[in-house]
Design an enzyme around this catalytic site. Structure first.
Site, PDB file in Angstrom:
ATOM      1  CB  SER A 124      17.577  10.003  55.110  1.00 41.12           C
ATOM      2  OG  SER A 124      17.954  10.469  53.843  1.00 41.12           O
ATOM      3  CE1 TYR A 148      20.662  14.319  57.935  1.00 39.79           C
ATOM      4  CE2 TYR A 148      20.785  13.288  55.764  1.00 39.79           C
ATOM      5  CZ  TYR A 148      20.033  13.706  56.850  1.00 39.79           C
ATOM      6  OH  TYR A 148      18.676  13.500  56.860  1.00 39.79           O
ATOM      7  CE  LYS A 152      18.574  11.757  59.775  1.00 46.94           C
ATOM      8  NZ  LYS A 152      17.617  12.018  60.850  1.00 46.94           N
ATOM      9  CG  ASN A 198      17.427  19.949  50.080  1.00 48.16           C
ATOM     10  OD1 ASN A 198      17.381  20.260  51.257  1.00 48.16           O
ATOM     11  ND2 ASN A 198      18.015  18.839  49.676  1.00 48.16           N
TER      12      ASN A 198
HETATM   13  P1  NAD Z   1      14.150  20.865  59.992  1.00 55.20           P
HETATM   14  O1  NAD Z   1      15.525  21.393  60.209  1.00 55.20           O
HETATM   15  O2  NAD Z   1      13.129  21.764  59.393  1.00 55.20           O
HETATM   16  O3  NAD Z   1      13.563  20.292  61.371  1.00 55.20           O
HETATM   17  C1  NAD Z   1      14.388  19.726  62.370  1.00 55.20           C
HETATM   18  C2  NAD Z   1      14.027  20.384  63.698  1.00 55.20           C
HETATM   19  O4  NAD Z   1      14.849  19.816  64.723  1.00 55.20           O
HETATM   20  C3  NAD Z   1      14.271  21.896  63.717  1.00 55.20           C
HETATM   21  O5  NAD Z   1      13.113  22.560  64.179  1.00 55.20           O
HETATM   22  C4  NAD Z   1      15.446  22.083  64.677  1.00 55.20           C
HETATM   23  O6  NAD Z   1      15.366  23.311  65.379  1.00 55.20           O
HETATM   24  C5  NAD Z   1      15.298  20.867  65.575  1.00 55.20           C
HETATM   25  N1  NAD Z   1      16.546  20.389  66.187  1.00 55.20           N
HETATM   26  C6  NAD Z   1      17.738  20.151  65.590  1.00 55.20           C
HETATM   27  N2  NAD Z   1      18.630  19.692  66.474  1.00 55.20           N
HETATM   28  C7  NAD Z   1      17.978  19.619  67.664  1.00 55.20           C
HETATM   29  C8  NAD Z   1      18.359  19.215  68.979  1.00 55.20           C
HETATM   30  N3  NAD Z   1      19.602  18.794  69.235  1.00 55.20           N
HETATM   31  N4  NAD Z   1      17.436  19.270  69.961  1.00 55.20           N
HETATM   32  C9  NAD Z   1      16.164  19.707  69.719  1.00 55.20           C
HETATM   33  N5  NAD Z   1      15.764  20.110  68.514  1.00 55.20           N
HETATM   34  C10 NAD Z   1      16.651  20.060  67.502  1.00 55.20           C
HETATM   35  O7  NAD Z   1      14.297  19.528  59.125  1.00 55.20           O
HETATM   36  P2  NAD Z   1      13.187  18.639  58.422  1.00 55.20           P
HETATM   37  O8  NAD Z   1      13.369  18.769  56.952  1.00 55.20           O
HETATM   38  O9  NAD Z   1      11.865  18.865  59.020  1.00 55.20           O
HETATM   39  O10 NAD Z   1      13.738  17.194  58.807  1.00 55.20           O
HETATM   40  C11 NAD Z   1      13.245  16.477  59.935  1.00 55.20           C
HETATM   41  C12 NAD Z   1      13.999  15.163  60.045  1.00 55.20           C
HETATM   42  O11 NAD Z   1      13.846  14.432  58.844  1.00 55.20           O
HETATM   43  C13 NAD Z   1      15.504  15.330  60.259  1.00 55.20           C
HETATM   44  O12 NAD Z   1      15.931  14.333  61.170  1.00 55.20           O
HETATM   45  C14 NAD Z   1      16.085  15.059  58.890  1.00 55.20           C
HETATM   46  O13 NAD Z   1      17.383  14.555  58.948  1.00 55.20           O
HETATM   47  C15 NAD Z   1      15.111  14.034  58.339  1.00 55.20           C
HETATM   48  N6  NAD Z   1      15.046  14.006  56.862  1.00 55.20           N
HETATM   49  C16 NAD Z   1      14.801  15.168  56.191  1.00 55.20           C
HETATM   50  C17 NAD Z   1      14.771  15.136  54.794  1.00 55.20           C
HETATM   51  C18 NAD Z   1      14.552  16.398  54.000  1.00 55.20           C
HETATM   52  O14 NAD Z   1      14.910  16.424  52.822  1.00 55.20           O
HETATM   53  N7  NAD Z   1      13.960  17.442  54.571  1.00 55.20           N
HETATM   54  C19 NAD Z   1      14.969  13.913  54.114  1.00 55.20           C
HETATM   55  C20 NAD Z   1      15.189  12.765  54.849  1.00 55.20           C
HETATM   56  C21 NAD Z   1      15.237  12.816  56.239  1.00 55.20           C
HETATM   57  C1  WQD Z   2      17.792  16.953  43.995  1.00 57.01           C
HETATM   58  C2  WQD Z   2      18.280  16.976  42.548  1.00 57.01           C
HETATM   59  C3  WQD Z   2      20.605  17.566  42.339  1.00 57.01           C
HETATM   60  C4  WQD Z   2      20.114  21.649  43.865  1.00 57.01           C
HETATM   61  C5  WQD Z   2      19.348  15.507  49.641  1.00 57.01           C
HETATM   62  C6  WQD Z   2      20.145  14.747  50.657  1.00 57.01           C
HETATM   63  C7  WQD Z   2      19.365  13.567  51.153  1.00 57.01           C
HETATM   64  C8  WQD Z   2      17.973  13.981  51.654  1.00 57.01           C
HETATM   65  C9  WQD Z   2      17.257  14.847  50.675  1.00 57.01           C
HETATM   66  C10 WQD Z   2      17.988  14.265  54.032  1.00 57.01           C
HETATM   67  C11 WQD Z   2      19.668  16.361  42.353  1.00 57.01           C
HETATM   68  C12 WQD Z   2      19.734  18.625  41.700  1.00 57.01           C
HETATM   69  C13 WQD Z   2      19.890  20.356  43.441  1.00 57.01           C
HETATM   70  C14 WQD Z   2      20.485  22.624  42.908  1.00 57.01           C
HETATM   71  C15 WQD Z   2      20.371  20.957  41.189  1.00 57.01           C
HETATM   72  N1  WQD Z   2      18.054  14.748  52.860  1.00 57.01           N
HETATM   73  N2  WQD Z   2      20.018  20.009  42.129  1.00 57.01           N
HETATM   74  N3  WQD Z   2      20.605  22.242  41.598  1.00 57.01           N
HETATM   75  O1  WQD Z   2      20.603  15.428  46.718  1.00 57.01           O
HETATM   76  O2  WQD Z   2      18.517  14.047  46.230  1.00 57.01           O
HETATM   77  O3  WQD Z   2      19.051  14.648  48.550  1.00 57.01           O
HETATM   78  O4  WQD Z   2      18.110  15.931  50.256  1.00 57.01           O
HETATM   79  O5  WQD Z   2      18.014  13.126  54.391  1.00 57.01           O
HETATM   80  O6  WQD Z   2      20.127  12.995  52.171  1.00 57.01           O
HETATM   81  O7  WQD Z   2      21.368  14.324  50.043  1.00 57.01           O
HETATM   82  O8  WQD Z   2      18.266  16.414  47.022  1.00 57.01           O
HETATM   83  O9  WQD Z   2      17.241  18.582  46.522  1.00 57.01           O
HETATM   84  O10 WQD Z   2      19.736  18.487  46.912  1.00 57.01           O
HETATM   85  O11 WQD Z   2      18.796  17.519  44.839  1.00 57.01           O
HETATM   86  O12 WQD Z   2      20.499  20.671  39.998  1.00 57.01           O
HETATM   87  O13 WQD Z   2      20.738  23.815  43.231  1.00 57.01           O
HETATM   88  O14 WQD Z   2      18.424  18.349  42.138  1.00 57.01           O
HETATM   89  O15 WQD Z   2      21.767  17.351  41.590  1.00 57.01           O
HETATM   90  O16 WQD Z   2      19.664  15.725  41.112  1.00 57.01           O
HETATM   91  P1  WQD Z   2      19.200  15.089  47.042  1.00 57.01           P
HETATM   92  P2  WQD Z   2      18.500  17.829  46.387  1.00 57.01           P
END
Ligand code: NAD
Ligand code: WQD
Length: 336
Positions: A124, A148, A152, A198
């Site tokens: 991430s 979190y 990562k 988010n």
């Molecule tokens: P998500 O929660 O939709 O998907 C994650 C999946 O993993 C889920 O289906 C959940 O049931 C499964 N899971 C969780 N813990 C588990 C375990 N211990 N064993 C087996 N399955 C398990 O999330 P996503 O948005 O699809 O994210 C996928 C990956 O990407 C995550 O590792 C997340 O940290 C990373 N990521 C997400 C974002 C984002 O904003 N969505 C940003 C950066 C990184």
């Molecule tokens: C986006 C923008 C908020 C909600 C997070 C995690 C990051 C990654 C992605 C996994 C920001 C603003 C948000 C709301 C708002 N996840 N906002 N009102 O914070 O960039 O990243 O998700 O790895 O680790 O920290 O994403 O969607 O929460 O926010 O004004 O109700 O929207 O301040 O500027 P962020 P976000």
């Protein structure tokens, strides 16, 4: 040969599974369903006409993983499984370290035991911490501001050490920026439990009438309109990034961290206004103080992904929001 996708019923995993099935890949999903449902699998089948092997298991369960690797001929793993809510990680750090760090180490041990050393890991942009200026590039120092983010960063460190210890590993740590959007069919998309953390799912639920009002966290940042700027990336572009990473693993020796973003920044108010225009719905919002831990501007230098993987994002903000709205309006209550 098969690909093992952990977390494959989740948001990003399910979109990646669709792209891989469409290329004719044989897919095994391991997911404990803690944040997803098997209803996703019917939708994936409807889109692709293909089925996957689904195994309900936890990545912390070494015996269950061992059986998966014994029973299937796996060539590579895409590791999405994990917990992802920043706020929750402050309240439940042990769950985050257990799931994301211990679970990942267990998975890597089982992979090593079975000689499977090709891996794409969901990292991430959070690993850039709060002190680097955007555009963020992979040479910048990393840090974490919450459990979190720590998980990562810790898994990245584990993977760099692992690759240094054994030159047979090929590992891509994809550092995602802000994934949004949904498959163009409108049948799979992001389905957060409870009130979304988010921005995009929150705005979408205000537009569809499930939530009354968006809170805009701060309009006094040093950005063009004062609201936070992020690098939003279409989840299908992100999914294709995983396909390119898998194809490039033979060229990647060791472990590489690679940004997956568009290189463009968009503010909260630009998102709100574009969503309003595309959906035709009012997005009721009010500006409130900044959210703790947020920074003003975050966007990627996305050039390494282009050089190393031959990948770049192709879907613009209008497509991202059109696809988010199609998913949300066709499925106002998610998969249920
Ligand atoms: P998500 O929660 O939709 O998907 C994650 C999946 O993993 C889920 O289906 C959940 O049931 C499964 N899971 C969780 N813990 C588990 C375990 N211990 N064993 C087996 N399955 C398990 O999330 P996503 O948005 O699809 O994210 C996928 C990956 O990407 C995550 O590792 C997340 O940290 C990373 N990521 C997400 C974002 C984002 O904003 N969505 C940003 C950066 C990184
Ligand atoms: C986006 C923008 C908020 C909600 C997070 C995690 C990051 C990654 C992605 C996994 C920001 C603003 C948000 C709301 C708002 N996840 N906002 N009102 O914070 O960039 O990243 O998700 O790895 O680790 O920290 O994403 O969607 O929460 O926010 O004004 O109700 O929207 O301040 O500027 P962020 P976000």
């Amino acid at each position: 040969m098969s690909l093992l996708i952990t977390g494959g019923t989740g948001y990003i995993g399910s979109h990646t599974v669709v792209e891989l099935l469409q290329l004719g890949k044989d897919i095994i999903i391991v997911d404990n369903l803690s944040n997803s449902s098997t209803l996703v699998l019917d939708r994936v089948k409807a889109i692709t006409g293909k089925t996957v092997t689904f195994i309900k298991a936890d990545i912390c369960d070494e015996a269950a993983l061992d059986t998966v690797f014994k029973e299937h001929d796996i060539e590579a793993v895409v590791h999405f499984a994990g917990l992802k809510a920043v706020g929750e990680s402050n309240d439940l750090p042990l769950s985050y370290y257990q799931n994301n760090v211990s679970g990942s180490v267990t998975l890597f041990q089982v992979m090593a035991k079975h000689g499977v050393k090709n891996l794409v890991f969901s990292s991430s942009a959070t690993v850039y911490g709060e002190n680097n200026p955007s555009p963020l590039d992979e040479t910048m120092p990393t840090s974490a501001t919450n459990p979190y983010g720590q998980t990562k960063l810790m898994v990245e460190h584990v993977l760099f050490d692992l690759a240094r210890s054994d030159s047979e590993w090929s590992i891509a740590c994809l550092r995602y920026f802000n994934p949004i959007g949904a498959h163009e069919s409108g049948t799979i998309g992001e389905n957060p439990n409870g009130v979304p953390n988010n921005l995009l799912p929150y705005v979408a639920q205000v537009a569809v009438g499930r939530l009354p009002q968006l809170q805009v966290f701060g309009d006094d940042y040093d950005t063009p309109d004062g609201t936070g700027v992020r690098d939003y990336i279409h989840v299908v572009d992100l999914a294709i990034g995983h396909v390119r990473a898998l194809e490039s693993l033979t060229k990647i020796k060791g472990c590489k961290a690679i940004n997956i973003g568009t290189g463009n920044g968009t503010s909260v108010l630009e998102i709100v206004n574009t969503f309003k225009e595309i959906s035709g719905q009012e997005i009721n919002y009010k500006v409130v103080p900044r959210r703790a831990g947020d920074i003003g501007t975050v966007y990627a230098d996305a050039s390494l992904a282009n050089t190393l993987l031959g990948w770049q994002a192709t879907r613009n903000l209008n497509t991202m929001i059109t696809d988010t709205w199609r998913w949300q309006s066709q499925n106002p209550n998610g998969f249920e």
